[in-house]
Design an enzyme around this catalytic site. Structure first.
Site, PDB file in Angstrom:
ATOM      1  N   ASP A  52       0.845  -1.201   0.000  1.00  0.00           N
ATOM      2  CA  ASP A  52       0.000   0.000   0.000  1.00  0.00           C
ATOM      3  C   ASP A  52       0.882   1.254   0.000  1.00  0.00           C
ATOM      4  O   ASP A  52       0.391   2.370  -0.149  1.00  0.00           O
ATOM      5  CB  ASP A  52      -1.006  -0.006   1.155  1.00  0.00           C
ATOM      6  CG  ASP A  52      -0.353  -0.105   2.524  1.00  0.00           C
ATOM      7  OD1 ASP A  52       0.879  -0.295   2.593  1.00  0.00           O
ATOM      8  OD2 ASP A  52      -1.091   0.001   3.534  1.00  0.00           O
ATOM      9  N   ASP A  91      -0.897  -5.999  -0.257  1.00  0.00           N
ATOM     10  CA  ASP A  91      -1.349  -5.391   0.998  1.00  0.00           C
ATOM     11  C   ASP A  91      -2.858  -5.209   0.995  1.00  0.00           C
ATOM     12  O   ASP A  91      -3.423  -4.650   0.030  1.00  0.00           O
ATOM     13  CB  ASP A  91      -0.704  -4.005   1.172  1.00  0.00           C
ATOM     14  CG  ASP A  91       0.519  -4.045   2.058  1.00  0.00           C
ATOM     15  OD1 ASP A  91       0.626  -4.969   2.891  1.00  0.00           O
ATOM     16  OD2 ASP A  91       1.367  -3.146   1.916  1.00  0.00           O
ATOM     17  N   LYS A 120      -1.280  -9.362   2.819  1.00  0.00           N
ATOM     18  CA  LYS A 120      -0.595  -8.950   4.057  1.00  0.00           C
ATOM     19  C   LYS A 120      -1.507  -7.977   4.788  1.00  0.00           C
ATOM     20  O   LYS A 120      -2.144  -7.134   4.147  1.00  0.00           O
ATOM     21  CB  LYS A 120       0.755  -8.298   3.723  1.00  0.00           C
ATOM     22  CG  LYS A 120       1.466  -7.715   4.949  1.00  0.00           C
ATOM     23  CD  LYS A 120       2.923  -7.380   4.671  1.00  0.00           C
ATOM     24  CE  LYS A 120       3.174  -6.082   3.959  1.00  0.00           C
ATOM     25  NZ  LYS A 120       2.675  -4.885   4.645  1.00  0.00           N
ATOM     26  N   GLU A 122      -1.739  -5.520   8.635  1.00  0.00           N
ATOM     27  CA  GLU A 122      -0.985  -4.955   9.747  1.00  0.00           C
ATOM     28  C   GLU A 122      -1.712  -5.210  11.066  1.00  0.00           C
ATOM     29  O   GLU A 122      -2.941  -5.110  11.116  1.00  0.00           O
ATOM     30  CB  GLU A 122      -0.797  -3.437   9.540  1.00  0.00           C
ATOM     31  CG  GLU A 122      -0.005  -3.109   8.291  1.00  0.00           C
ATOM     32  CD  GLU A 122       0.221  -1.607   8.108  1.00  0.00           C
ATOM     33  OE1 GLU A 122      -0.163  -0.808   8.991  1.00  0.00           O
ATOM     34  OE2 GLU A 122       0.788  -1.242   7.064  1.00  0.00           O
ATOM     35  N   GLU A 189       8.730  -4.393  11.067  1.00  0.00           N
ATOM     36  CA  GLU A 189       9.211  -3.095  10.570  1.00  0.00           C
ATOM     37  C   GLU A 189       9.562  -2.160  11.722  1.00  0.00           C
ATOM     38  O   GLU A 189       8.818  -2.049  12.718  1.00  0.00           O
ATOM     39  CB  GLU A 189       8.118  -2.441   9.705  1.00  0.00           C
ATOM     40  CG  GLU A 189       8.509  -1.047   9.214  1.00  0.00           C
ATOM     41  CD  GLU A 189       7.601  -0.510   8.113  1.00  0.00           C
ATOM     42  OE1 GLU A 189       6.655  -1.199   7.691  1.00  0.00           O
ATOM     43  OE2 GLU A 189       7.879   0.625   7.666  1.00  0.00           O
TER      44      GLU A 189
HETATM   45  O1  KIV Z   1       3.696  -1.225   1.711  1.00  0.00           O
HETATM   46  C1  KIV Z   1       4.889  -1.505   1.929  1.00  0.00           C
HETATM   47  O2  KIV Z   1       5.807  -1.093   1.211  1.00  0.00           O
HETATM   48  C2  KIV Z   1       5.194  -2.326   3.094  1.00  0.00           C
HETATM   49  C3  KIV Z   1       6.623  -2.574   3.403  1.00  0.00           C
HETATM   50  C4  KIV Z   1       7.196  -1.374   4.034  1.00  0.00           C
HETATM   51  C5  KIV Z   1       6.817  -3.768   4.235  1.00  0.00           C
HETATM   52  O3  KIV Z   1       4.319  -2.773   3.767  1.00  0.00           O
END
Ligand code: KIV
Length: 271
Positions: A52, A91, A120, A122, A189
């Site tokens: 994202d 994401d 993915k 968070e 992160e």
């Molecule tokens: O969106 C992204 O680039 C990320 C990375 C920083 C892991 O989630």
């Protein structure tokens, strides 16, 4: 020395790639379009993250909170059309997995139909119901802990997380919860290296670090950071090229050639 993951990269292969079991560190890089995917593929990375972070790196937003599932699906589809060898992880953007599990699965499915092989999200223990629902729908899930950019306002900025003993312990507990729920890998992160090491030691799935030190089972960087396209980059980034400056020089040379009449030359003209 073991070989990098072989083609095509699968979720079970990534899940098994723990360094303490003798695997090479995993290599993940972001890509948001077909040219980026072709570069990542030709360079031999293991995973492509359609992050994202397309918000900041491509779309000109200040933070990642602005992108929608539709935006993400558009970029995932562009990456997937390149048919890259690395595993494509997409994401789930902010507010696409925060309301309820039905909404989460529907949004995950949109990204899978666009070409993602995994999603993915968070967060930690609070996301376990969403992880379980996605897995029940056969959508593999990667976790993301520590400095989670979708929490920028809650964190009060992009700040290193897990600095106190309590905060570090919570991150380890969260990582264990995500792994127990079935995440096949966890991005860590913006944490001190000791916290990256503690999380990596605590879970049986690979950790992929970004600003989380060398102990993680893999590393991820934003393509536009490592290529030096972004003018400034955080401390944890290594800039392997300065393509931003090279691109400006190339376009400036073209402009000068047009204005002086040196472009087009005879070889660049149809006769
Ligand atoms: O969106 C992204 O680039 C990320 C990375 C920083 C892991 O989630």
């Amino acid at each position: 020395m073991p070989d990098p993951l072989s083609a095509p990269v699968t979720v079970p292969a990534v899940r098994a790639a723990k360094r303490r079991d003798g695997h090479l560190p995993l290599v993940m890089v972001t890509a948001y379009d077909a040219p980026g995917a072709r570069i990542a593929d030709a360079a031999g990375v293991d995973l492509i993250l359609v992050g994202d972070s397309v918000a900041n790196n491509v779309l000109g937003y200040e933070d990642t909170l602005q992108v929608t599932v539709e935006d993400m699906a558009h970029h995932v589809a562009a990456v997937a059309r390149a048919k890259p060898r690395p595993l494509i992880v997409a994401d789930l953007p902010w507010m696409s997995y925060h309301l309820d599990v039905v909404d989460t699965v529907r949004n995950g499915a949109t990204l899978v139909r666009a070409g993602a092989q995994a999603v993915k999200l968070e967060g930690g223990s609070n996301r376990v119901p969403m992880v379980e629902a996605l897995l029940a729908a056969e959508i593999p899930v990667m976790g993301h802990l520590g400095l989670t950019p979708q929490s920028v306002h809650t964190m009060g900025g992009y700040k290193v997380q897990g600095k106190s003993d309590d905060a570090a312990h919570s991150l380890v507990v969260d990582a264990e919860a995500l792994a127990a729920a079935g995440c096949f890998a966890v991005v860590v992160e913006g944490v001190p290296e000791g916290v990256g090491a503690a999380i990596t030691g605590a879970v049986g799935v690979p950790t992929i670090g970004i600003g989380a030190g060398p102990a993680c089972d893999g590393q991820v960087l934003v393509l536009h950071d490592l290529l030096g396209i972004n003018p400034t980059t955080p401390r944890f980034v290594r800039r392997y090229a300065e393509l931003g400056a090279e691109a400006v020089a190339a376009v400036a040379a073209y402009a000068a050639d047009v204005r002086s009449g040196r472009f087009p030359a005879d070889a660049e003209v149809y006769h």
